[in-house]
Design a protein around this motif. Structure first.
Motif, PDB file in Angstrom:
ATOM      1  N   LYS A 125      15.937 -16.490  13.200  1.00 12.43           N
ATOM      2  CA  LYS A 125      15.205 -16.292  11.962  1.00 12.43           C
ATOM      3  C   LYS A 125      15.434 -14.867  11.501  1.00 12.43           C
ATOM      4  CE  LYS A 125      11.431 -19.436  13.068  1.00 12.43           C
ATOM      5  NZ  LYS A 125       9.994 -19.550  13.262  1.00 12.43           N
ATOM      6  N   PRO A 126      15.509 -14.672  10.200  1.00 13.47           N
ATOM      7  CA  PRO A 126      15.640 -13.290   9.744  1.00 13.47           C
ATOM      8  C   PRO A 126      14.372 -12.519  10.114  1.00 13.47           C
ATOM      9  CG  PRO A 126      15.390 -14.778   7.870  1.00 13.47           C
ATOM     10  CD  PRO A 126      15.484 -15.611   9.112  1.00 13.47           C
ATOM     11  N   SER A 127      14.571 -11.372  10.704  1.00 12.64           N
ATOM     12  CA  SER A 127      13.408 -10.595  11.139  1.00 12.64           C
ATOM     13  C   SER A 127      12.800  -9.862   9.945  1.00 12.64           C
ATOM     14  CB  SER A 127      13.803  -9.598  12.223  1.00 12.64           C
ATOM     15  OG  SER A 127      14.744  -8.688  11.705  1.00 12.64           O
ATOM     16  N   LYS A 128      11.486  -9.782   9.985  1.00 10.40           N
ATOM     17  CA  LYS A 128      10.777  -9.063   8.938  1.00 10.40           C
ATOM     18  C   LYS A 128      10.924  -7.571   9.188  1.00 10.40           C
ATOM     19  CE  LYS A 128       7.220 -12.554   8.302  1.00 10.40           C
ATOM     20  NZ  LYS A 128       5.791 -12.831   8.356  1.00 10.40           N
ATOM     21  N   PRO A 129      11.072  -6.808   8.131  1.00  9.69           N
ATOM     22  CA  PRO A 129      11.147  -5.367   8.353  1.00  9.69           C
ATOM     23  C   PRO A 129       9.807  -4.860   8.886  1.00  9.69           C
ATOM     24  CG  PRO A 129      11.043  -5.851   6.002  1.00  9.69           C
ATOM     25  CD  PRO A 129      11.167  -7.163   6.735  1.00  9.69           C
ATOM     26  N   ALA A 130       9.893  -3.937   9.796  1.00 13.99           N
ATOM     27  CA  ALA A 130       8.670  -3.378  10.391  1.00 13.99           C
ATOM     28  C   ALA A 130       7.913  -2.585   9.336  1.00 13.99           C
ATOM     29  CB  ALA A 130       9.030  -2.487  11.570  1.00 13.99           C
ATOM     30  N   LEU A 131       6.619  -2.813   9.301  1.00 22.40           N
ATOM     31  CA  LEU A 131       5.787  -2.056   8.370  1.00 22.40           C
ATOM     32  C   LEU A 131       5.552  -0.662   8.927  1.00 22.40           C
ATOM     33  CD1 LEU A 131       3.127  -4.784   7.501  1.00 22.40           C
ATOM     34  CD2 LEU A 131       5.057  -4.054   6.114  1.00 22.40           C
ATOM     35  N   PRO A 132       5.514   0.317   8.047  1.00 26.09           N
ATOM     36  CA  PRO A 132       5.244   1.664   8.552  1.00 26.09           C
ATOM     37  C   PRO A 132       3.825   1.735   9.108  1.00 26.09           C
ATOM     38  CG  PRO A 132       5.202   1.647   6.152  1.00 26.09           C
ATOM     39  CD  PRO A 132       5.654   0.287   6.605  1.00 26.09           C
ATOM     40  N   PRO A 133       3.619   2.546  10.114  1.00 31.81           N
ATOM     41  CA  PRO A 133       2.269   2.646  10.682  1.00 31.81           C
ATOM     42  C   PRO A 133       1.306   3.252   9.666  1.00 31.81           C
ATOM     43  CG  PRO A 133       3.715   4.317  11.617  1.00 31.81           C
ATOM     44  CD  PRO A 133       4.563   3.435  10.762  1.00 31.81           C
ATOM     45  N   HIS A 134       0.105   2.766   9.684  1.00 29.34           N
ATOM     46  CA  HIS A 134      -0.923   3.265   8.778  1.00 29.34           C
ATOM     47  C   HIS A 134      -2.021   3.913   9.598  1.00 29.34           C
ATOM     48  CE1 HIS A 134       0.774   1.295   5.259  1.00 29.34           C
ATOM     49  NE2 HIS A 134       0.938   0.211   6.003  1.00 29.34           N
ATOM     50  N   THR A 135      -2.688   4.849   8.987  1.00 31.92           N
ATOM     51  CA  THR A 135      -3.810   5.485   9.657  1.00 31.92           C
ATOM     52  C   THR A 135      -5.019   4.574   9.575  1.00 31.92           C
ATOM     53  OG1 THR A 135      -4.616   6.595   7.664  1.00 31.92           O
ATOM     54  CG2 THR A 135      -2.964   7.774   8.990  1.00 31.92           C
ATOM     55  N   ALA A 136      -5.987   4.824  10.429  1.00 24.29           N
ATOM     56  CA  ALA A 136      -7.223   4.046  10.394  1.00 24.29           C
ATOM     57  C   ALA A 136      -7.888   4.191   9.025  1.00 24.29           C
ATOM     58  CB  ALA A 136      -8.164   4.502  11.501  1.00 24.29           C
ATOM     59  N   GLU A 137      -7.842   5.381   8.466  1.00 26.25           N
ATOM     60  CA  GLU A 137      -8.460   5.610   7.157  1.00 26.25           C
ATOM     61  C   GLU A 137      -7.793   4.761   6.079  1.00 26.25           C
ATOM     62  OE1 GLU A 137      -9.344   9.250   4.024  1.00 26.25           O
ATOM     63  OE2 GLU A 137      -8.761   9.713   6.070  1.00 26.25           O
TER      64      GLU A 137
END
Length: 84
Positions: free
Chosen positions: A4-16
């Motif tokens: 399956k085509p892999s989804k691009p990784a989402l950038p990490p987000h802060t808790a805020e």
């Protein structure tokens, strides 16, 4: 092989950022619940919206783990017959 085509990784987000996003979504859900006349649901969503705002404002901590009172070591008895 099933690839399956892999989804691009989402950038990490802060808790805020995550709490701010959650609050934004809650505002939209509150409007939907209000438009449908779901008063109790709207109330609960509103409480979550207020909670998220309090966290963002620094009024409440993100988590209360470890800050709760320990449970009282009291044995629970099953309910018996109630006599009136």
């Amino acid at each position: 092989m099933n690839s399956k085509p892999s989804k691009p990784a989402l950038p990490p987000h802060t808790a805020e950022e995550n709490i701010a996003y959650t609050r934004q979504m809650l505002a939209e859900l509150r409007t939907v619940a209000n438009n449908e006349g779901a008063d109790m649901l709207r109330y609960f969503i509103e409480m979550a919206y207020v909670e998220a705002g309090d966290i963002l404002a620094g009024i409440r901590p993100l988590s209360i783990r470890g800050q709760r009172d320990p449970a009282i070591a009291m044995p629970l008895k099953p309910a018996g017959k109630v006599k009136f």
